[in-house]
Design a protein around this motif. Structure first.
Motif, short mmCIF file in Angstrom:
data_model
loop_
_atom_site.label_atom_id
_atom_site.label_comp_id
_atom_site.label_asym_id
_atom_site.label_seq_id
_atom_site.Cartn_x
_atom_site.Cartn_y
_atom_site.Cartn_z
N CYS A 33 -31.75 39.13 -14.37
CA CYS A 33 -30.81 40.20 -14.75
C CYS A 33 -29.38 39.71 -14.52
N PHE A 34 -28.54 39.86 -15.52
CA PHE A 34 -27.15 39.42 -15.44
C PHE A 34 -26.27 40.58 -14.96
N LEU A 35 -25.54 40.35 -13.87
CA LEU A 35 -24.70 41.38 -13.28
C LEU A 35 -23.25 40.96 -13.37
N ASP A 36 -22.38 41.88 -13.82
CA ASP A 36 -20.95 41.61 -13.85
C ASP A 36 -20.29 42.32 -12.67
N VAL A 37 -19.00 42.11 -12.52
CA VAL A 37 -18.30 42.62 -11.33
C VAL A 37 -18.25 44.14 -11.30
N ASN A 38 -18.37 44.79 -12.44
CA ASN A 38 -18.36 46.26 -12.50
C ASN A 38 -19.75 46.86 -12.47
N LEU A 39 -20.79 46.00 -12.43
CA LEU A 39 -22.18 46.45 -12.46
C LEU A 39 -22.47 47.35 -13.66
N SER A 40 -21.83 47.04 -14.77
CA SER A 40 -22.04 47.83 -15.98
C SER A 40 -23.24 47.36 -16.79
N LEU A 41 -23.77 46.16 -16.47
CA LEU A 41 -24.90 45.53 -17.16
C LEU A 41 -24.57 45.17 -18.60
N THR A 42 -23.30 45.22 -18.98
CA THR A 42 -22.92 44.81 -20.34
C THR A 42 -23.21 43.33 -20.56
N ALA A 43 -23.00 42.52 -19.53
CA ALA A 43 -23.30 41.09 -19.63
C ALA A 43 -24.80 40.88 -19.87
N HIS A 44 -25.63 41.69 -19.23
CA HIS A 44 -27.07 41.59 -19.43
C HIS A 44 -27.44 41.97 -20.87
N VAL A 45 -26.82 43.01 -21.39
CA VAL A 45 -27.08 43.43 -22.76
C VAL A 45 -26.63 42.35 -23.74
N ASN A 46 -25.50 41.73 -23.49
CA ASN A 46 -25.01 40.65 -24.36
C ASN A 46 -26.02 39.51 -24.41
N ASN A 47 -26.52 39.11 -23.25
CA ASN A 47 -27.49 38.02 -23.21
C ASN A 47 -28.81 38.43 -23.86
N LEU A 48 -29.23 39.68 -23.60
CA LEU A 48 -30.46 40.20 -24.19
C LEU A 48 -30.37 40.23 -25.71
N ARG A 49 -29.24 40.66 -26.20
CA ARG A 49 -29.03 40.74 -27.65
C ARG A 49 -29.12 39.36 -28.29
N LYS A 50 -28.50 38.37 -27.64
CA LYS A 50 -28.51 37.01 -28.18
C LYS A 50 -29.94 36.47 -28.24
N THR A 51 -30.71 36.69 -27.17
CA THR A 51 -32.07 36.17 -27.11
C THR A 51 -32.98 36.85 -28.12
N ILE A 52 -32.90 38.18 -28.21
CA ILE A 52 -33.78 38.93 -29.11
C ILE A 52 -33.45 38.63 -30.57
N LEU A 53 -32.18 38.54 -30.91
CA LEU A 53 -31.81 38.21 -32.29
C LEU A 53 -32.32 36.83 -32.68
N PHE A 54 -32.33 35.92 -31.73
CA PHE A 54 -32.86 34.58 -31.99
C PHE A 54 -34.34 34.65 -32.36
N HIS A 55 -35.13 35.44 -31.62
CA HIS A 55 -36.56 35.56 -31.90
C HIS A 55 -36.81 36.33 -33.19
N ILE A 56 -36.04 37.38 -33.44
CA ILE A 56 -36.21 38.14 -34.69
C ILE A 56 -35.92 37.26 -35.90
N LYS A 57 -34.87 36.47 -35.81
CA LYS A 57 -34.51 35.57 -36.91
C LYS A 57 -35.64 34.57 -37.18
N ASN A 58 -36.20 33.99 -36.13
CA ASN A 58 -37.29 33.02 -36.30
C ASN A 58 -38.54 33.69 -36.86
N LEU A 59 -38.82 34.92 -36.43
CA LEU A 59 -39.99 35.61 -36.95
C LEU A 59 -39.83 35.96 -38.43
#
Length: 261
Positions: free
Chosen positions: A70-96
């Motif tokens: 889980c990616f945590l930023d200084v504000n604990l907003s989890l936006t950094a985690h969502v950014n990383n999650l989005r990048k990973t999932i889009l990669f798999h969707i594109k390949n599928l």
């Protein structure tokens, strides 16, 4: 701040000595640390000159750290985690999408559950803190995955597709995970640190429902009311008593999904 860093350094030194005595080693160079707080308090910290000494390494402040995936930023907003999650999932969707015409719908559905839905569900009990914008970004990922399963374009409405796949929305999946923790806490199936987050309501009359939680008071509406324990208490209160008193975890999960669906 200086005294705090000294205390942390001494604590880590004790951990390093314990690891060494047990034939283990702390990887100093891969350690990370950050300081979290409100935007006002963070401005008082000298981020350029603040460092933590771990063994022979001097670790600088990091804007984002990773802990158990889980990616945590200084504000604990989890936006950094969502950014990383989005990048990973889009990669798999594109390949599928590249192989979609070579596989049937059922196979694609299994692949989506393994590569997309499992990632959306990981640590999603903490997603109650997400902003509406970040939740919407995750929902769009799930919508794209549903369109992939049915091999349709982006203009096709996703909600009926999710319904056909019997998939709860992102918001519903967050509530599902949080309420599952509450049920396990009530039935002594959850770890102690989770059970301690909830306070059982003590009725003042014997006829009152004993399967309820005390709703914590929060000072900050924008953050406090989105904390997991506040969301859990309010959501648990809205469940029918028959659902809250289900005889087993599997029965509770099945009935809860039907209730949310």
């Amino acid at each position: 701040m200086e005294n705090t860093l000294i205390n942390i350094t001494n604590c880590i030194a004790e951990i390093r000595r314990w690891l060494s005595a047990n034939y283990l080693k702390l990887n100093d160079s891969k350690s990370e640390f950050f300081i979290t707080g409100s935007n006002y308090n963070l401005k008082l910290v000298d981020t350029k000159n603040t460092a933590l000494v771990i063994g022979g390494s001097s670790i600088k402040l990091s804007p984002v750290i990773r802990n158990l995936g889980c990616f945590l930023d200084v504000n604990l907003s989890l936006t950094a985690h969502v950014n990383n999650l989005r990048k990973t999932i889009l990669f798999h969707i594109k390949n599928l999408w590249h192989i979609r015409r070579f596989i049937d719908k059922e196979t694609c559905h299994h692949a989506v559950r393994a590569l997309v839905i499992s990632r959306l569900d990981y640590c999603n009990a903490a997603f109650t803190l997400l902003s509406a914008r970040d939740k919407d970004r995750l929902q769009r990922l799930q919508n794209n995955a549903a369109r992939l399963v049915f091999a349709v374009g982006r203009r096709v409405e996703a909600k009926p597709l999710l319904h056909k796949l019997h998939l709860l929305s992102v918001e519903q999946r967050i509530l599902f995970k949080v309420l599952l923790y509450v049920y396990k806490a009530f039935n002594n199936l959850a770890p102690k640190y989770i059970a301690e987050q909830f306070t059982v309501c003590v009725p003042f009359r014997s006829a009152m429902d004993t399967n309820r939680l005390v709703i914590p008071m929060s000072e900050l509406v924008t953050v406090g009311d989105r904390s997991s324990k506040v969301v859990a208490a309010n959501a648990w209160k809205s469940l029918p008593r028959q659902l809250r008193t289900a005889g087993s975890t599997e029965i509770f999960k099945g009935n809860l999904k039907t209730f949310l669906f």
